[in-house]
Design an enzyme around this catalytic site. Structure first.
Site, mmCIF file in Angstrom:
data_model
loop_
_atom_site.group_PDB
_atom_site.id
_atom_site.type_symbol
_atom_site.label_atom_id
_atom_site.label_comp_id
_atom_site.label_asym_id
_atom_site.label_seq_id
_atom_site.Cartn_x
_atom_site.Cartn_y
_atom_site.Cartn_z
ATOM 1 N N GLY A 187 -21.687 -43.182 9.394
ATOM 2 C CA GLY A 187 -20.691 -44.240 9.469
ATOM 3 C C GLY A 187 -19.438 -43.846 8.723
ATOM 4 O O GLY A 187 -19.139 -42.662 8.555
ATOM 5 N N GLY A 192 -20.381 -45.523 3.213
ATOM 6 C CA GLY A 192 -21.173 -44.443 2.632
ATOM 7 C C GLY A 192 -21.277 -44.573 1.118
ATOM 8 O O GLY A 192 -22.333 -44.306 0.525
ATOM 9 N N GLU A 209 -23.401 -38.900 6.826
ATOM 10 C CA GLU A 209 -22.594 -38.328 7.903
ATOM 11 C C GLU A 209 -21.396 -39.247 8.107
ATOM 12 O O GLU A 209 -21.515 -40.302 8.727
ATOM 13 C CB GLU A 209 -23.430 -38.190 9.182
ATOM 14 C CG GLU A 209 -24.536 -37.155 9.091
ATOM 15 C CD GLU A 209 -24.015 -35.756 8.824
ATOM 16 O OE1 GLU A 209 -22.831 -35.488 9.127
ATOM 17 O OE2 GLU A 209 -24.778 -34.923 8.324
ATOM 18 N N CYS A 243 -16.601 -39.061 16.038
ATOM 19 C CA CYS A 243 -16.270 -38.661 14.663
ATOM 20 C C CYS A 243 -15.737 -37.238 14.581
ATOM 21 O O CYS A 243 -15.031 -36.893 13.632
ATOM 22 C CB CYS A 243 -17.490 -38.811 13.757
ATOM 23 S SG CYS A 243 -18.906 -37.801 14.239
#
Length: 468
Positions: A187, A192, A209, A243
């Site tokens: 995310g 995070g 990630e 991403c």
């Protein structure tokens, strides 16, 4: 805590040793394969409902790449699970020294919405292969896919060892209060940090990630048409909600002028004269995300695209020219179908620009001169690197995937996922006899004992010799 009972149930199953045998792991992995095969159409429909994802893109990312991960894991699992025997010193020559591949225990996987099957299933494959029990939390933003996973996954996996939790922000906060043995999160970096803070209370290891603004340097020596097609594909795939998409282009003024017509031609080739009517161009996942991305269109000048339709959550494939580092589009990860171009004088200035910002998830560099590509590789830092293309590095199960610094912590894909969810346990099994060999280390100490101990334990550099 509303999830304590569930976590305790899975922990009891893990402590029973149920997930440890290879046969059990293989059976659960094969069940995931059946899920992908039998629910293929449901997956395509759910992702289309959530974000208008074209079936081609959905099949490629949510099914094909997942099956590649699954089959590679099944092909190699017996080898990965074996004890890894290591070098020994003179004292331990008659003993057994090895690395045992232990599962962590009960692990938590929190998945995002942009690739809602792929980004929970790939870590789940590795977690199962490593012998863990798993709680999966799919994204509540991709509602149709979340419902599919919640309703169907339990029909394929052992419910004593694997569970799906549907939860929003408040429920996820309560879920994180429980002790897990590993947490895997995909995310944004702000969340995070919350995940890492919650994990720290239990000293739980994490893989994060995250994302970031992935730079794409285009040198003056390149095939402009090929660059335009590859960059446009990477930027506008999944309507830019990727991403690892190239977030912005760095190039000279001259290259910007050459790129612009080539990018316009590539966008028309891919999506037609009106991309809103194209079946191959997706939509933004939600109203909040749509409004955030639309606000970035004020950066620089709109050279291509720029059209929006809030009712459809449609934003046209857009290229922004003459964007300044201070513009809104350069302050956050775009995560949408907008490509800013920032003008730099040369490669050195581009590298300085990249290095002045947080480390991205991936750096891209285009040039017909391999020395230029290698210079960008050697003088920058990022989670991954891809020269003369975009996104394609993620298709190789042989490469680790992960960020560095602000773009993430840890890595996965195939064997790297297995290793992520595995505790590499250092083991030495010594012979009960031959006690005379141990007297060197026992008191009373002496200089003679120290000399003999040094001779048996010391590791010398290769090429060095001892003068007697």
């Amino acid at each position: 805590n509303p999830y304590a009972g569930l976590v305790n149930h899975l922990r009891a199953a893990w402590l029973s040793g149920k997930t440890r045998p290879m046969e059990y792991r293989v059976a659960q992995l094969e069940a995931l394969g059946r899920f992908l095969d039998e629910k293929k159409q449901d997956i395509l429909e759910a992702t289309a409902l959530d974000m208008g994802k074209p079936s081609f893109e959905a099949y490629f990312t949510e099914i094909l790449l997942c099956k590649n991960e699954l089959n590679n894991t099944l092909n190699n699992l017996s080898h990965w699970m074996k004890d890894e025997h290591v070098d020994k010193n003179l004292v331990t020559q008659l003993d057994s020294a090895f690395i045992r591949k232990d599962p962590y225990g009960v692990v938590l996987i929190i998945a995002p919405w942009n690739y809602p099957i792929h980004l929970f299933l790939v870590p789940l494959i590795g977690a199962i292969a490593a012998g863990n029990c798993v709680v999966v939390k799919p994204s509540e933003t991709a509602k149709s896919t979340e419902r599919l996973v919640a309703e169907m996954l339990s029909c394929y996996l052992d419910n004593d060892c694997f569970a799906v939790v549907t939860a929003g922000v408040q429920e996820t906060t309560r879920l994180l209060e429980n002790k897990f043995d590993y947490i895997f999160f995909t995310g944004i970096s702000s969340v995070g940090r919350i995940i890492m803070t919650a994990a720290a209370k239990h000293l739980t290891p994490v893989t994060l990630e995250l994302g970031g603004k992935n730079p794409c340097y285009v040198s003056d020596t390149c095939d402009v048409q090929n660059v335009a097609r590859r960059v446009a594909w990477g930027r506008f795939f999944n309507a830019g909600q990727t991403c690892i998409a190239p977030d912005y282009v760095l190039c000279s003024v001259e290259m910007q002028e050459k790129l612009m017509p080539a990018l316009r031609e590539a966008i028309t080739e891919f999506f037609g004269s009106n991309p809103q009517e194209s079946p191959d161009f997706g939509r933004i996942v939600g109203d909040k995300q749509f409004r955030r991305i639309r606000a970035l269109l004020c950066s620089g000048r709109v050279a291509i695209g720029g059209q929006t339709d809030e009712k459809e959550r449609y934003i046209a494939p857009t290229v922004l020219a003459d964007v300044l580092p201070s513009d809104p589009a350069m302050q956050e990860e775009i995560f949408g179908p907008i490509l800013p171009i920032v003008v730099v004088a040369n490669m050195d200035e581009a590298i300085d620009f990249i290095n002045a910002r947080p480390q991205p998830l991936v750096t891209y560099a285009f040039s017909c001169d391999s020395k230029v590509v290698n210079q960008v590789l050697e003088r920058t830092s990022s989670g991954g690197f891809c020269g003369n293309d975009t996104l394609m590095h993620v298709t190789l199960t042989s490469l680790p995937f992960g960020g560095i610094g602000n773009s993430g912590l840890g890595k996965y894909h195939s064997k790297f996922t297995f290793d992520t969810f595995t505790h590499h346990r250092a083991c030495l099994h010594r012979n009960m006899g031959l006690e005379a060999l141990n007297t060197l280390r026992y008191p009373p100490y002496s200089q003679q004992k120290l000399g003999l101990l040094t001779a048996t334990f010391e590791i010398k550099r290769k090429g060095m010799c001892t003068l007697l």
